[in-house]
Design a protein around this motif. Sequence first.
Motif, PDB file in Angstrom:
ATOM      1  N   ARG A  63       0.822  -1.214   0.000  1.00  0.00           N
ATOM      2  CA  ARG A  63       0.000   0.000   0.000  1.00  0.00           C
ATOM      3  C   ARG A  63       0.852   1.259   0.000  1.00  0.00           C
ATOM      4  O   ARG A  63       2.026   1.249   0.359  1.00  0.00           O
ATOM      5  N   HIS A  84      -4.024   3.717  -0.968  1.00  0.00           N
ATOM      6  CA  HIS A  84      -4.057   2.997  -2.243  1.00  0.00           C
ATOM      7  C   HIS A  84      -3.418   1.631  -2.072  1.00  0.00           C
ATOM      8  O   HIS A  84      -2.387   1.506  -1.415  1.00  0.00           O
ATOM      9  N   ARG A  85      -4.031   0.601  -2.629  1.00  0.00           N
ATOM     10  CA  ARG A  85      -3.470  -0.753  -2.603  1.00  0.00           C
ATOM     11  C   ARG A  85      -3.001  -1.160  -4.000  1.00  0.00           C
ATOM     12  O   ARG A  85      -3.634  -0.817  -5.003  1.00  0.00           O
ATOM     13  N   PHE A  86      -1.915  -1.922  -4.044  1.00  0.00           N
ATOM     14  CA  PHE A  86      -1.400  -2.393  -5.320  1.00  0.00           C
ATOM     15  C   PHE A  86      -0.757  -3.759  -5.143  1.00  0.00           C
ATOM     16  O   PHE A  86      -0.400  -4.161  -4.031  1.00  0.00           O
ATOM     17  N   ASN A  87      -0.634  -4.479  -6.247  1.00  0.00           N
ATOM     18  CA  ASN A  87       0.022  -5.787  -6.242  1.00  0.00           C
ATOM     19  C   ASN A  87       1.515  -5.579  -6.466  1.00  0.00           C
ATOM     20  O   ASN A  87       1.939  -5.181  -7.551  1.00  0.00           O
ATOM     21  N   GLN A  93      -2.660  -1.994  -9.749  1.00  0.00           N
ATOM     22  CA  GLN A  93      -3.461  -1.654  -8.581  1.00  0.00           C
ATOM     23  C   GLN A  93      -4.438  -2.778  -8.285  1.00  0.00           C
ATOM     24  O   GLN A  93      -4.882  -3.507  -9.181  1.00  0.00           O
ATOM     25  N   THR A  94      -4.763  -2.938  -6.997  1.00  0.00           N
ATOM     26  CA  THR A  94      -5.586  -4.053  -6.549  1.00  0.00           C
ATOM     27  C   THR A  94      -7.029  -3.918  -7.001  1.00  0.00           C
ATOM     28  O   THR A  94      -7.693  -4.911  -7.271  1.00  0.00           O
ATOM     29  N   SER A  95      -7.521  -2.693  -7.066  1.00  0.00           N
ATOM     30  CA  SER A  95      -8.910  -2.446  -7.425  1.00  0.00           C
ATOM     31  C   SER A  95      -8.983  -1.344  -8.458  1.00  0.00           C
ATOM     32  O   SER A  95      -8.045  -0.554  -8.626  1.00  0.00           O
ATOM     33  N   ASN A  98      -8.847   3.895  -7.076  1.00  0.00           N
ATOM     34  CA  ASN A  98      -7.500   4.217  -6.624  1.00  0.00           C
ATOM     35  C   ASN A  98      -7.338   4.162  -5.113  1.00  0.00           C
ATOM     36  O   ASN A  98      -6.311   3.746  -4.599  1.00  0.00           O
ATOM     37  N   GLN A 101      -9.133   1.340  -0.363  1.00  0.00           N
ATOM     38  CA  GLN A 101      -8.802   0.809   0.950  1.00  0.00           C
ATOM     39  C   GLN A 101      -9.381   1.680   2.065  1.00  0.00           C
ATOM     40  O   GLN A 101     -10.117   1.195   2.917  1.00  0.00           O
TER      41      GLN A 101
END
Length: 333
Positions: A63, A84-87, A93-95, A98, A101
């Motif tokens: 994040r 913001h969450r990301f892989n 980005q996870t979703s 933006n 979370q």
Amino acid sequence: MKKSLLALAVLGAFAGAAAAQSSVTIYGKLDMALTKTNDGTSTLAGATSTSDAWGLDQQAGSRLGFRGTEDLGGGLRANFLIEHRFNNDTGAQTSAANFWQQAWVGLSGGFGEIRLGRDYTPLFWVALAGDPFGYDTIGQAGAAHNQLGILPVRFSNSFSYKTPNLGGLTALVQVAAKETTAAGTKNPFGANVVYSAGPLYLGLGYENAGNQTPAALGAVKTSVWTATGAYNFGFARVGLSYTTGKAENAGGVDVADRDNWTLFANAPVGGGDLRALFAVRDNDLTNTDIKKFGVGYHYPLSKRTKVYADLGTAKETGADRRTGFDVGIQHNF
């Protein structure tokens, strides 16, 4: 020249005063682990793949966030947080959103704290306290067990109020606008009461997720209770968490009727943290259950960086056992 220097000094003083009254902090987490599971068909909380292939995955949500506060005077403060969450393995980005979370703004003071926006639910905090892995890694109980797999971790469109800490006792109430006229839907609502002081933790949470219940269930409302108790004996922190609840569709028919027990412990060993849990989730509609065991060791290399290794195994009624492990590194800033 002297007037210019005086003006600059005055401006500098005002800038310093402003900086002292408000602040913005950038924070984040980067987590990567080597993972592998077998091809068992049982539900295994925390597994990041659906086959027995080797993987390089995040085992805790990577994040990037921004939080800030402004002193409004008289003990009143304005606060905000966006995250913001990301892989971390791909950079994606996870979703699609933006800042899915967390994204909220609020006020705090002697009266407590209010927040408006997207935020964690009150029941989530009680459920999280019953998972020594903190809903991370393949060892976790996670939302699949401690929230029965039928509750969201966060509410969108929410308003929440948290009381001041009264000798370790706090209460949190949250309601969200459903923003729909669909028949049978309810405004999401949640609340908790928590006592946390010294070695003792006691928490009770309730949630009706309304139209924010996970869509896969076809449900429009839920009714879920979670209770967690834990005590730190010094050599180990030991506790028990229990969750029970139902989900209904628009016709008032139950689409989920589940309960879960999680027995857990943390123990300081060799400068690190040994974690273990055993969780059992029963599905009363299908007369099936999922038994999950998790164990792990997390070792800090510094205040912000740790390495870890975890093992998780689960057996579901009518399915083959699924077992997996992770070995990773995590950095927080």
